[in-house]
Structure formats: C-alpha cells, structure tokens
Design a protein around this motif. Structure first.
Motif, PDB file in Angstrom:
ATOM      1  N   ALA A 172       0.834  -1.198   0.000  1.00 40.16           N
ATOM      2  CA  ALA A 172       0.000   0.000   0.000  1.00 40.16           C
ATOM      3  C   ALA A 172       0.870   1.250   0.000  1.00 40.16           C
ATOM      4  CB  ALA A 172      -0.915   0.007   1.223  1.00 40.16           C
ATOM      5  N   THR A 173       0.459   2.248  -0.722  1.00 35.03           N
ATOM      6  CA  THR A 173       1.152   3.518  -0.734  1.00 35.03           C
ATOM      7  C   THR A 173       0.849   4.260   0.562  1.00 35.03           C
ATOM      8  OG1 THR A 173      -0.719   4.620  -1.775  1.00 35.03           O
ATOM      9  CG2 THR A 173       0.923   3.643  -3.244  1.00 35.03           C
ATOM     10  N   PRO A 174       1.647   5.280   0.903  1.00 34.79           N
ATOM     11  CA  PRO A 174       1.410   6.002   2.155  1.00 34.79           C
ATOM     12  C   PRO A 174       0.000   6.568   2.284  1.00 34.79           C
ATOM     13  CG  PRO A 174       3.564   6.536   1.291  1.00 34.79           C
ATOM     14  CD  PRO A 174       2.882   5.708   0.240  1.00 34.79           C
ATOM     15  N   GLU A 175      -0.621   6.931   1.158  1.00 34.93           N
ATOM     16  CA  GLU A 175      -1.949   7.522   1.267  1.00 34.93           C
ATOM     17  C   GLU A 175      -3.015   6.487   1.612  1.00 34.93           C
ATOM     18  OE1 GLU A 175      -4.115   8.630  -2.389  1.00 34.93           O
ATOM     19  OE2 GLU A 175      -2.304   8.063  -3.453  1.00 34.93           O
ATOM     20  N   ALA A 176      -2.727   5.201   1.361  1.00 34.08           N
ATOM     21  CA  ALA A 176      -3.688   4.150   1.690  1.00 34.08           C
ATOM     22  C   ALA A 176      -3.504   3.740   3.136  1.00 34.08           C
ATOM     23  CB  ALA A 176      -3.509   2.968   0.753  1.00 34.08           C
ATOM     24  N   ASN A 177      -3.872   4.620   4.040  1.00 36.37           N
ATOM     25  CA  ASN A 177      -3.653   4.434   5.472  1.00 36.37           C
ATOM     26  C   ASN A 177      -4.891   3.812   6.095  1.00 36.37           C
ATOM     27  OD1 ASN A 177      -3.128   4.576   8.178  1.00 36.37           O
ATOM     28  ND2 ASN A 177      -2.415   6.701   8.148  1.00 36.37           N
ATOM     29  N   ILE A 178      -4.737   2.572   6.567  1.00 39.65           N
ATOM     30  CA  ILE A 178      -5.889   1.860   7.103  1.00 39.65           C
ATOM     31  C   ILE A 178      -6.470   2.568   8.331  1.00 39.65           C
ATOM     32  CG2 ILE A 178      -4.686   0.354   8.723  1.00 39.65           C
ATOM     33  CD1 ILE A 178      -7.322  -0.822   6.202  1.00 39.65           C
ATOM     34  N   SER A 179      -5.667   3.406   8.994  1.00 40.91           N
ATOM     35  CA  SER A 179      -6.175   4.114  10.171  1.00 40.91           C
ATOM     36  C   SER A 179      -7.239   5.141   9.797  1.00 40.91           C
ATOM     37  CB  SER A 179      -5.027   4.803  10.911  1.00 40.91           C
ATOM     38  OG  SER A 179      -4.462   5.836  10.115  1.00 40.91           O
ATOM     39  N   ASP A 180      -7.297   5.514   8.514  1.00 41.25           N
ATOM     40  CA  ASP A 180      -8.304   6.468   8.055  1.00 41.25           C
ATOM     41  C   ASP A 180      -9.610   5.789   7.644  1.00 41.25           C
ATOM     42  OD1 ASP A 180      -6.482   8.515   8.360  1.00 41.25           O
ATOM     43  OD2 ASP A 180      -5.770   8.397   6.293  1.00 41.25           O
ATOM     44  N   TYR A 181      -9.681   4.486   7.800  1.00 41.94           N
ATOM     45  CA  TYR A 181     -10.795   3.693   7.281  1.00 41.94           C
ATOM     46  C   TYR A 181     -12.114   4.121   7.907  1.00 41.94           C
ATOM     47  CZ  TYR A 181     -12.527  -0.727   5.254  1.00 41.94           C
ATOM     48  OH  TYR A 181     -13.167  -1.673   4.507  1.00 41.94           O
ATOM     49  N   PRO A 182     -13.073   4.584   7.123  1.00 43.82           N
ATOM     50  CA  PRO A 182     -14.370   5.015   7.666  1.00 43.82           C
ATOM     51  C   PRO A 182     -15.334   3.845   7.820  1.00 43.82           C
ATOM     52  CG  PRO A 182     -14.318   5.424   5.323  1.00 43.82           C
ATOM     53  CD  PRO A 182     -12.980   4.832   5.676  1.00 43.82           C
ATOM     54  N   TRP A 183     -16.403   4.065   8.556  1.00 40.22           N
ATOM     55  CA  TRP A 183     -17.475   3.068   8.658  1.00 40.22           C
ATOM     56  C   TRP A 183     -18.217   2.972   7.329  1.00 40.22           C
ATOM     57  CZ3 TRP A 183     -19.239  -0.958  11.110  1.00 40.22           C
ATOM     58  CH2 TRP A 183     -20.596  -1.320  11.035  1.00 40.22           C
ATOM     59  N   ALA A 184     -18.615   4.097   6.785  1.00 36.42           N
ATOM     60  CA  ALA A 184     -19.316   4.123   5.501  1.00 36.42           C
ATOM     61  C   ALA A 184     -19.056   5.469   4.841  1.00 36.42           C
ATOM     62  CB  ALA A 184     -20.814   3.891   5.680  1.00 36.42           C
ATOM     63  N   VAL A 185     -18.630   5.429   3.596  1.00 39.02           N
ATOM     64  CA  VAL A 185     -18.333   6.655   2.862  1.00 39.02           C
ATOM     65  C   VAL A 185     -19.634   7.315   2.422  1.00 39.02           C
ATOM     66  CG1 VAL A 185     -17.295   7.581   0.757  1.00 39.02           C
ATOM     67  CG2 VAL A 185     -16.092   5.847   2.086  1.00 39.02           C
ATOM     68  N   THR A 186     -19.710   8.620   2.597  1.00 39.69           N
ATOM     69  CA  THR A 186     -20.852   9.392   2.127  1.00 39.69           C
ATOM     70  C   THR A 186     -20.335  10.544   1.271  1.00 39.69           C
ATOM     71  OG1 THR A 186     -20.843  10.946   3.985  1.00 39.69           O
ATOM     72  CG2 THR A 186     -22.049   8.877   4.280  1.00 39.69           C
ATOM     73  N   ASP A 187     -21.257  11.304   0.688  1.00 39.43           N
ATOM     74  CA  ASP A 187     -20.865  12.434  -0.147  1.00 39.43           C
ATOM     75  C   ASP A 187     -20.103  13.492   0.638  1.00 39.43           C
ATOM     76  OD1 ASP A 187     -22.047  11.274  -2.328  1.00 39.43           O
ATOM     77  OD2 ASP A 187     -23.932  12.386  -2.146  1.00 39.43           O
ATOM     78  N   THR A 188     -20.287  13.509   1.956  1.00 38.55           N
ATOM     79  CA  THR A 188     -19.642  14.527   2.778  1.00 38.55           C
ATOM     80  C   THR A 188     -18.424  13.996   3.531  1.00 38.55           C
ATOM     81  OG1 THR A 188     -21.125  14.021   4.624  1.00 38.55           O
ATOM     82  CG2 THR A 188     -21.817  15.760   3.094  1.00 38.55           C
ATOM     83  N   SER A 189     -18.062  12.728   3.262  1.00 41.83           N
ATOM     84  CA  SER A 189     -16.914  12.162   3.955  1.00 41.83           C
ATOM     85  C   SER A 189     -15.628  12.864   3.532  1.00 41.83           C
ATOM     86  CB  SER A 189     -16.785  10.667   3.641  1.00 41.83           C
ATOM     87  OG  SER A 189     -17.898   9.950   4.104  1.00 41.83           O
ATOM     88  N   PRO A 190     -14.674  13.032   4.464  1.00 41.24           N
ATOM     89  CA  PRO A 190     -13.385  13.608   4.091  1.00 41.24           C
ATOM     90  C   PRO A 190     -12.599  12.633   3.232  1.00 41.24           C
ATOM     91  CG  PRO A 190     -13.318  12.800   6.333  1.00 41.24           C
ATOM     92  CD  PRO A 190     -14.750  12.677   5.883  1.00 41.24           C
ATOM     93  N   PRO A 191     -11.605  13.117   2.490  1.00 40.85           N
ATOM     94  CA  PRO A 191     -10.772  12.210   1.677  1.00 40.85           C
ATOM     95  C   PRO A 191     -10.123  11.153   2.567  1.00 40.85           C
ATOM     96  CG  PRO A 191     -10.340  14.514   1.148  1.00 40.85           C
ATOM     97  CD  PRO A 191     -11.209  14.517   2.374  1.00 40.85           C
ATOM     98  N   TRP A 192      -9.936   9.960   2.027  1.00 46.14           N
ATOM     99  CA  TRP A 192      -9.297   8.916   2.800  1.00 46.14           C
ATOM    100  C   TRP A 192      -8.420   8.077   1.888  1.00 46.14           C
ATOM    101  CZ3 TRP A 192     -10.949   3.545   2.786  1.00 46.14           C
ATOM    102  CH2 TRP A 192     -11.983   3.268   1.889  1.00 46.14           C
ATOM    103  N   GLY A 193      -7.880   6.956   2.406  1.00 46.41           N
ATOM    104  CA  GLY A 193      -6.751   6.323   1.748  1.00 46.41           C
ATOM    105  C   GLY A 193      -7.016   5.192   0.783  1.00 46.41           C
ATOM    106  N   TYR A 194      -8.222   5.018   0.283  1.00 44.47           N
ATOM    107  CA  TYR A 194      -8.451   3.963  -0.712  1.00 44.47           C
ATOM    108  C   TYR A 194      -7.591   4.235  -1.937  1.00 44.47           C
ATOM    109  CZ  TYR A 194     -10.790   0.912  -4.061  1.00 44.47           C
ATOM    110  OH  TYR A 194     -11.063  -0.053  -5.002  1.00 44.47           O
ATOM    111  N   ASN A 195      -6.934   3.179  -2.450  1.00 42.00           N
ATOM    112  CA  ASN A 195      -5.970   3.359  -3.524  1.00 42.00           C
ATOM    113  C   ASN A 195      -6.316   2.469  -4.713  1.00 42.00           C
ATOM    114  OD1 ASN A 195      -3.245   2.664  -4.961  1.00 42.00           O
ATOM    115  ND2 ASN A 195      -2.892   4.577  -3.847  1.00 42.00           N
ATOM    116  N   LEU A 196      -6.690   3.077  -5.830  1.00 39.80           N
ATOM    117  CA  LEU A 196      -7.111   2.334  -7.014  1.00 39.80           C
ATOM    118  C   LEU A 196      -5.982   1.482  -7.576  1.00 39.80           C
ATOM    119  CD1 LEU A 196      -9.108   1.665  -9.302  1.00 39.80           C
ATOM    120  CD2 LEU A 196      -8.388   3.789 -10.431  1.00 39.80           C
ATOM    121  N   VAL A 197      -4.780   2.024  -7.625  1.00 40.36           N
ATOM    122  CA  VAL A 197      -3.651   1.280  -8.184  1.00 40.36           C
ATOM    123  C   VAL A 197      -3.374   0.026  -7.358  1.00 40.36           C
ATOM    124  CG1 VAL A 197      -1.182   1.368  -8.699  1.00 40.36           C
ATOM    125  CG2 VAL A 197      -2.634   3.354  -9.203  1.00 40.36           C
ATOM    126  N   THR A 198      -3.447   0.153  -6.038  1.00 41.46           N
ATOM    127  CA  THR A 198      -3.247  -1.002  -5.170  1.00 41.46           C
ATOM    128  C   THR A 198      -4.335  -2.037  -5.409  1.00 41.46           C
ATOM    129  OG1 THR A 198      -2.245   0.419  -3.492  1.00 41.46           O
ATOM    130  CG2 THR A 198      -2.960  -1.756  -2.781  1.00 41.46           C
TER     131      THR A 198
END
Length: 285
Positions: free
Chosen positions: A89-115
C-alpha cells in the motif's frame, strides 16, 4: 453436465460484487468453459443497489428463466487486502483512516485504485501462483466505501452457504441492500446488522449466517470471492458468455445496466435457443 457459461460480473464499490450464470439451453457449446472464474460483485453503492433491487430482483421473479440458469455471486468487487507482496500500500492508503461508511460529505481517505488493481492481478483468478500473503484470516479487506461495505459483502458471502441454488439467496441480497443506508447511519452498531440479517433471512437460517460472518468461515467465504474476482475497470461489470454488456454510457444515468429493470432478463433471453414463456418478444428484440 457442463452447460454453457453466462457470466454476469457485477462489481460493487459501495457494498460488495460478480455473478456467474450458466444457461443450459444453447445451440452450441463452443464457449463452454467450466473452469472460468466466476462473476464479481462490487459497485459504488448506488450502482450496485440499483442493479440488485431492480434487474437482478426482476429476473429472479421469472422462475421459468432462472430454472435454466445456474447463478453464483462473488461479493468482493473493488476491495483488496493491504500489503500484499508486489502491491504494498502507498502512504496515502492508510488503514487508520478507514471510515465506517463513505458518504458524499466524507473527508478524503486512503483507498488506492492502483493497489486494488494490483491486488486483482496478483491475487485473482488470472494468477495461478498468487503470493502467500494475498488473503488474511485475521483482518477484513479494505473496501472502497468503508468497513460496513466489507461486512455486508461477507454477510452475503455467508448467505451463499445456506442455499442449494443461489437464486434462493436473491431475496436476501435485495433485502440487505435495502437496509444499507440505515446501517450506514449507525456506525459500529453490530446489533442492527444482526437484526437486519434476521429480518431479511426469510427461509434462510439467520443464526447460521450470523455465525458465519463472525467466524473463520466468513473469512474463508470472503477469500473465495476475492480469488474469483478478476481485474476490472469499474462496476457494475456484466459478461454474458464472455461478452461484456458495458455500453458507451457505462456509469451514467443513461447506462441501461442501471436504468433498465429488465436489462438482465433481456440479456439472458437473447442467448437462449429455446427461451421460456416469460421471455416474451419484448425481451428478444
């Protein structure tokens, strides 16, 4: 008994997904590939929800059609396990940022498409020798739209263990999709997940599904789905006899996969050499 494959690949970003379909009545079997990977199940929540509660649900009501189709689903979609060899995982894909459920108002987090794409290549059906660390028996995979998505994926994996024909699980899948928004609004409330399973189970064994998703059996079923999830660009992704049903309008409001409740029925009816009565002329046009 190796009927012709009809694959419906559905990817779910917002909770889980693909589906694997086999049509028994076809004029020729030159594309029959019983060893093919199954279908993927995964979508952005809205897309997957629309497909399941509309097209898949509608097709499930056509019992003379479903009697000709073997259906398997693999709810994994756009998920991945982190730190797989070759896909660290790249540094931006930080599991500590993992939300319960993403919504339209959720802050950016670490899901990584390339990974995620690397995971599908390394750990999916195209690799005969996947790395030993592809799958975990201890931690949930990383889902595009948060922890709840992975939980519902696993619940739906576990429902697969309770049926002889996977069409018998469709009502459960539809019901769980309809519970998703309510569950998303109640972070970490696992009692509500158990209640939703009980409410949706119908003739299925709710206690067995609950026991499965809370145990190693749930991890094992999730690994089955991960292993059968091929590389893919987006969701939902549908294949019929190996042919993609994606159109130039894929992902838009005009995408027929999402906007036409009879889209799946039309696709299945059109490949049957002897279509059943519910495949009226309108489905074969």
């Amino acid at each position: 008994n190796h009927p012709h494959w009809v694959q419906v690949q559905l990817r779910r970003g917002h909770h889980h997904t693909c589906a694997q379909l086999r049509v028994r009545q076809l004029g020729h079997l030159d594309q029959d590939r019983p060893g093919d990977p199954g279908v993927l199940w995964g979508v952005r929540v809205t897309n997957l929800h629309n497909f399941i509660v509309a097209a898949l649900n509608s097709t499930n009501q056509q019992t003379d059609l479903t009697a000709l189709v073997d259906f398997t689903y693999y709810p994994f979609g756009n998920a991945y396990w982190v730190n797989v060899t070759g896909c660290e995982a790249t540094p931006e894909a930080n599991i500590s940022d993992y939300p319960w459920a993403v919504t339209d108002t959720s802050p950016p987090w670490g899901y990584n498409l390339v990974t995620r794409q690397c995971f599908n290549t390394q750990c999916g059906p195209s690799n005969d020798a996947p790395p030993a660390d592809c799958y975990s028996n201890e931690v949930m995979p990383y889902c595009q739209h948060g922890e709840l998505e992975c939980i519902i994926n696993r619940v739906e994996d576990c429902a697969r263990t309770q049926v002889q024909s996977n069409w018998a699980a469709v009502d459960f899948l539809v019901c769980m999709e309809e519970q998703y928004d309510s569950l998303a609004a109640n972070a970490q409330d696992f009692t509500k997940i158990d209640a939703a399973i009980t409410q949706c189970a119908g003739s299925l064994d709710a206690a067995a599904i609950q026991g499965c998703y809370n145990s190693q059996q749930g991890f094992q079923q999730q690994q089955v789905s991960a292993k059968n999830t091929p590389a893919h660009d987006g969701v939902p992704y549908l294949l019929v006899n190996g042919q993609s049903l994606q159109t130039p309008s894929f992902g838009s409001k005009d995408d027929p996969i999402l906007s036409c409740p009879d889209f799946l029925s039309r696709a299945l009816c059109s490949v049957l050499s002897d279509p059943p009565a519910s495949c009226t002329s309108e489905y074969l046009m």
